[in-house]
Scaffold this motif. Structure first.
Motif, short mmCIF file in Angstrom:
data_model
loop_
_atom_site.label_atom_id
_atom_site.label_comp_id
_atom_site.label_asym_id
_atom_site.label_seq_id
_atom_site.Cartn_x
_atom_site.Cartn_y
_atom_site.Cartn_z
N LEU A 102 1.85 -2.06 -5.90
CA LEU A 102 2.91 -1.09 -5.64
C LEU A 102 2.87 -0.65 -4.19
O LEU A 102 3.92 -0.56 -3.53
N GLY A 103 1.68 -0.38 -3.68
CA GLY A 103 1.55 0.01 -2.28
C GLY A 103 2.11 -1.05 -1.34
O GLY A 103 2.80 -0.73 -0.37
N GLU A 104 1.85 -2.31 -1.63
CA GLU A 104 2.37 -3.40 -0.80
C GLU A 104 3.90 -3.44 -0.84
O GLU A 104 4.54 -3.72 0.17
N ARG A 105 4.48 -3.13 -1.98
CA ARG A 105 5.95 -3.13 -2.11
C ARG A 105 6.61 -2.06 -1.24
O ARG A 105 7.74 -2.24 -0.81
N ILE A 106 5.89 -0.96 -1.03
CA ILE A 106 6.50 0.14 -0.26
C ILE A 106 5.86 0.34 1.11
O ILE A 106 6.19 1.28 1.82
N GLY A 107 4.92 -0.52 1.46
CA GLY A 107 4.30 -0.42 2.77
C GLY A 107 3.27 0.68 2.90
O GLY A 107 3.09 1.26 3.98
N LYS A 108 2.58 0.99 1.79
CA LYS A 108 1.54 2.02 1.81
C LYS A 108 0.24 1.43 1.28
O LYS A 108 0.24 0.41 0.58
N LYS A 109 -0.86 2.10 1.54
CA LYS A 109 -2.16 1.66 1.06
C LYS A 109 -2.38 2.07 -0.39
O LYS A 109 -1.80 3.05 -0.86
N ARG A 110 -3.26 1.33 -1.07
CA ARG A 110 -3.60 1.63 -2.46
C ARG A 110 -4.11 3.05 -2.59
O ARG A 110 -3.79 3.78 -3.53
N GLU A 111 -4.90 3.50 -1.62
CA GLU A 111 -5.48 4.84 -1.66
C GLU A 111 -4.39 5.92 -1.68
O GLU A 111 -4.55 6.96 -2.31
N TYR A 112 -3.30 5.65 -0.98
CA TYR A 112 -2.19 6.60 -0.95
C TYR A 112 -1.54 6.69 -2.33
O TYR A 112 -1.26 7.80 -2.81
N ILE A 113 -1.32 5.55 -2.97
CA ILE A 113 -0.73 5.53 -4.31
C ILE A 113 -1.65 6.27 -5.27
O ILE A 113 -1.21 7.09 -6.09
N SER A 114 -2.95 6.02 -5.17
CA SER A 114 -3.92 6.70 -6.02
C SER A 114 -3.86 8.21 -5.81
O SER A 114 -3.87 8.99 -6.78
N SER A 115 -3.80 8.62 -4.57
CA SER A 115 -3.76 10.04 -4.25
C SER A 115 -2.50 10.70 -4.82
O SER A 115 -2.55 11.81 -5.34
N LEU A 116 -1.37 10.01 -4.74
CA LEU A 116 -0.12 10.53 -5.33
C LEU A 116 -0.26 10.68 -6.83
O LEU A 116 0.10 11.71 -7.40
N GLU A 117 -0.78 9.65 -7.46
CA GLU A 117 -0.88 9.65 -8.92
C GLU A 117 -1.86 10.70 -9.43
O GLU A 117 -1.71 11.20 -10.54
N GLN A 118 -2.84 11.04 -8.63
CA GLN A 118 -3.82 12.05 -9.03
C GLN A 118 -3.41 13.46 -8.60
O GLN A 118 -4.14 14.42 -8.85
#
Length: 103
Positions: A61-77
């Motif tokens: 998902l991060g690759e699809r929107i140009g963000k790092k995995r850690e950012y997606i994790s941080s949003l989800e948490q």
């Protein structure tokens, strides 16, 4: 058979009372802030559930929107506040469509 003590039931704190005590009454700045955070968490949960339903990793998902995995994790948490632009990017990446109802 379960027997309830009506005196004890009458003394229970309702959910609204608990929120009033902890975050202030509806309309106060502290309650508004709490409700905004709760709503942001709810929408992050929706996006996370859809990501998982599609069997996408946070990395993908991060690759699809140009963000790092850690950012997606941080949003989800709920550790990072999601901007509207990010919400829209993620929703589009997941193929979701939303409508805005005013009024």
């Amino acid at each position: 058979m379960i027997v309830f003590d009506e005196n004890k039931l009458a003394n229970l704190t309702t959910g609204s009372q608990h929120l009033d005590e902890k975050y202030g009454t509806v309309g106060t700045p502290s309650r508004e802030e709490f409700e905004a955070k709760a709503e942001a968490w709810y929408y992050a949960e929706l996006l996370r559930d859809e990501r998982k339903r599609q069997k996408l990793t946070q990395q993908q998902l991060g690759e699809r929107i140009g963000k790092k995995r850690e950012y997606i994790s941080s949003l989800e948490q709920g550790r990072t506040d999601m901007q509207l632009s990010t919400f829209i990017l993620i929703a589009k990446a997941l193929g979701l469509k939303f409508t805005l109802e005013v009024g």
